[in-house]
Scaffold this active site. Structure first.
Site, mmCIF file in Angstrom:
data_model
loop_
_atom_site.group_PDB
_atom_site.id
_atom_site.type_symbol
_atom_site.label_atom_id
_atom_site.label_comp_id
_atom_site.label_asym_id
_atom_site.label_seq_id
_atom_site.Cartn_x
_atom_site.Cartn_y
_atom_site.Cartn_z
ATOM 1 N N GLU A 186 0.871 -1.292 0.008
ATOM 2 C CA GLU A 186 0.029 0.194 -0.101
ATOM 3 C C GLU A 186 0.932 1.325 0.249
ATOM 4 O O GLU A 186 0.584 2.392 -0.517
ATOM 5 C CB GLU A 186 -0.768 -0.177 1.211
ATOM 6 C CG GLU A 186 -1.967 -1.266 1.245
ATOM 7 C CD GLU A 186 -1.510 -2.211 1.860
ATOM 8 O OE1 GLU A 186 -2.134 -3.501 1.872
ATOM 9 O OE2 GLU A 186 -0.161 -2.536 1.943
ATOM 10 N N PRO A 212 11.338 -14.133 -0.812
ATOM 11 C CA PRO A 212 10.111 -14.038 -0.081
ATOM 12 C C PRO A 212 9.424 -12.842 0.300
ATOM 13 O O PRO A 212 10.199 -11.559 0.022
ATOM 14 C CB PRO A 212 10.619 -14.437 1.216
ATOM 15 C CG PRO A 212 11.906 -15.363 1.140
ATOM 16 C CD PRO A 212 12.546 -14.690 -0.171
ATOM 17 N N ILE A 246 1.522 -6.395 -11.665
ATOM 18 C CA ILE A 246 1.811 -5.321 -12.529
ATOM 19 C C ILE A 246 3.250 -5.285 -12.857
ATOM 20 O O ILE A 246 3.624 -4.408 -13.752
ATOM 21 C CB ILE A 246 0.870 -3.948 -12.071
ATOM 22 C CG1 ILE A 246 -0.620 -4.654 -12.005
ATOM 23 C CG2 ILE A 246 0.974 -2.865 -12.922
ATOM 24 C CD1 ILE A 246 -1.541 -3.590 -11.195
ATOM 25 N N GLU A 247 4.119 -5.069 -11.442
ATOM 26 C CA GLU A 247 5.357 -4.724 -11.600
ATOM 27 C C GLU A 247 6.137 -5.604 -12.651
ATOM 28 O O GLU A 247 6.942 -4.890 -13.302
ATOM 29 C CB GLU A 247 6.083 -4.731 -10.240
ATOM 30 C CG GLU A 247 5.346 -3.682 -9.227
ATOM 31 C CD GLU A 247 5.926 -4.005 -7.838
ATOM 32 O OE1 GLU A 247 6.003 -3.128 -7.115
ATOM 33 O OE2 GLU A 247 6.016 -5.206 -7.448
ATOM 34 N N ASN A 294 1.045 -8.480 -6.478
ATOM 35 C CA ASN A 294 0.939 -7.513 -7.451
ATOM 36 C C ASN A 294 1.597 -8.303 -8.675
ATOM 37 O O ASN A 294 3.170 -8.098 -8.647
ATOM 38 C CB ASN A 294 1.476 -6.240 -6.944
ATOM 39 C CG ASN A 294 1.449 -5.386 -8.070
ATOM 40 O OD1 ASN A 294 0.602 -5.470 -9.114
ATOM 41 N ND2 ASN A 294 2.217 -4.459 -8.113
ATOM 42 N N GLY A 304 13.395 -3.486 -1.376
ATOM 43 C CA GLY A 304 13.505 -2.383 -2.056
ATOM 44 C C GLY A 304 13.967 -2.571 -3.383
ATOM 45 O O GLY A 304 14.308 -1.603 -4.141
ATOM 46 N N GLU A 305 14.254 -3.831 -3.634
ATOM 47 C CA GLU A 305 14.979 -4.079 -5.018
ATOM 48 C C GLU A 305 14.120 -4.909 -5.959
ATOM 49 O O GLU A 305 14.770 -5.781 -6.885
ATOM 50 C CB GLU A 305 16.370 -4.645 -4.721
ATOM 51 C CG GLU A 305 17.245 -4.030 -4.167
ATOM 52 C CD GLU A 305 18.622 -4.541 -3.907
ATOM 53 O OE1 GLU A 305 19.670 -3.672 -3.635
ATOM 54 O OE2 GLU A 305 18.725 -5.899 -3.622
#
Length: 435
Positions: A66, A269, A339-340, A337, A312-313
């Site tokens: 989120e 994970p 979409i990434e 998700n 964050g990668e």
């Protein structure tokens, strides 16, 4: 009769909060054994201490997904209202770390208190937000009641509600209806989400699309992924991203039994507190592995699995792979998700359980950007087919890029509903830090 039902629902909800109160510190202590962030900032969870800011644009995003999804909306609102301070609240340490990484140079970041009436009244009295944006489906009765009493209009942004979640909210129908009726604007991801929210009592509902389509892959991460790919010996790479409990065992067993030794499995994970647990599962499967956090140079050709134990990668992992499986979908957990992966131009595989991302998954499959598999064996079978078929991979990757581009624009649409509320609230509170 409706008033009596509301009174009953409120009583049940308050009783549940009362019974849960002694368990909260125990839960924080227990969770902190694996994720030390739960041992810090306890005062914020009760709205104690000095107010971080007043008169702010307030966004609540419960955790990592989120918080990332809010990024294009925050960018759009800051461009339109550059003088409005930004307050971000979250519930998890990983959500807080994500907020600090993405917005730490301008936003005030704290934990949202637990939904007790006193804590929420204290938060609203101290913070006095101009407008509150609740990401996805965060319906907390005491929060909503306190915000409305404080004069802060609320927006449910990027709202989604699966049939399963709708059935859960319907167990307290009067309380759910009272909460949704007090939300000024509901910006739903899909028509199905909008219909379920309206059925539960939401009033001003608009279909604005999914904000996650507006998240552009960072150029630096795409470059990092390309550099990783070169260091890994340009082997065929299957990425298993955002995997959840119960999936890794199935995936590792099928991988060890059916996949040629030259294929590299990159296993990332979903939750960082499970990194060590998943490392143990890889060892138990008898597969040679390395950790991303300990890898400096090139990858040994004998390595079968790379454990993605970094934060964050994720875009870099997508950029480094040839085929991407998006986890949370082999087990009945609702999926994650996809979409990434599509926005980086990678063919996507998903399992049978994607009810949390139902519309995006359906559209991706219809666009030939994704394939659905039934189980771990089907996943590896289809992944090997794609790894050996460069033209099909290229076609699916191009379809993914087009699919992601076609559905952008939600941030502008949602911001158009929020901006008038933010502007009208400018006079209610004086922005800036309190004395």
């Amino acid at each position: 009769m409706p008033t009596l039902r509301l009174l009953l629902d409120w009583t049940l909800y308050r009783l549940a909060l009362l019974l849960a109160a002694p368990l909260i510190p125990l839960r924080l202590l227990w969770r902190g054994r694996r994720e030390r962030g739960y041992w810090r900032h306890w005062g914020e969870r009760l709205a104690l201490g000095p107010a971080p800011v007043t008169g702010a644009l307030w966004i609540h995003a419960v955790s990592v997904g989120e918080m990332r999804a809010a990024q294009p909306l925050i960018n759009a609102l800051r461009a339109a209202h550059p003088d409005a301070p930004v307050l971000l609240t979250c519930m998890t340490p990983t959500g807080r770390a994500t907020a600090e990484a993405l917005y730490g140079d301008f936003a005030h970041i704290v934990y949202l208190p637990y939904d007790y009436a006193g804590s929420m009244r204290r938060l609203m009295r101290r913070v006095r937000p101009r407008v509150g944006i609740l990401m996805e489906t965060e319906l907390w009765p005491n929060l909503i009641h306190a915000a409305v009493r404080a004069g802060a209009p609320l927006v449910l942004a990027n709202a989604r509600l699966s049939e399963r979640s709708a059935r859960g909210y319907a167990r307290l129908p009067a309380l759910t209806r009272a909460c949704l009726a007090r939300v000024a604007v509901v910006a739903a991801q899909t028509g199905a989400d909008a219909a379920r929210l309206e059925k539960l009592g939401a009033a001003s509902v608009h279909v604005t699309g999914n904000l996650k389509f507006d998240i552009a892959p960072p150029a630096a991460q795409l470059e990092l992924g390309a550099a990783w790919k070169a260091k890994w010996g340009r082997r065929p790479v299957l990425l298993a991203a955002s995997t959840r409990e119960g999936e890794e065992v199935l995936l590792l067993r099928a991988f060890a039994e059916t996949v040629p030794a030259d294929v590299l499995l990159v296993l990332v994970p979903r939750h960082p507190q499970r990194f060590d647990e998943v490392a143990g599962l890889i060892e138990a499967a008898g597969l040679a592995y390395r950790r991303r956090s300990l890898l400096d140079g090139e990858l040994d050709p004998q390595t079968r699995v790379l454990l993605g134990d970094s934060l964050g990668e994720l875009f870099a992992y997508y950029a480094a792979c040839d085929v991407a499986f998006v986890g949370g979908s082999l087990a009945p957990l609702g999926g994650q998700n996809l979409i990434e992966a599509a926005s980086v131009g990678r063919p996507v595989l998903v399992g049978p359980h994607t009810f949390n991302f139902e519309e995006a998954t359906r559209l991706a499959i219809e666009a030939d950007a994704a394939l659905r598999v039934d189980d771990a064996d089907g996943l590896l079978k289809n992944a090997l087919k794609l790894l050996n078929d460069a033209p099909t991979r290229a076609r699916m990757g191009e379809a993914g890029l087009a699919f992601a581009a076609r559905h952008r624009g939600a941030a502008v649409r949602v911001a158009a509903f929020i901006s008038p509320l933010l502007a009208s609230g400018a006079g209610r509170s004086r922005p800036g830090r309190p004395d």
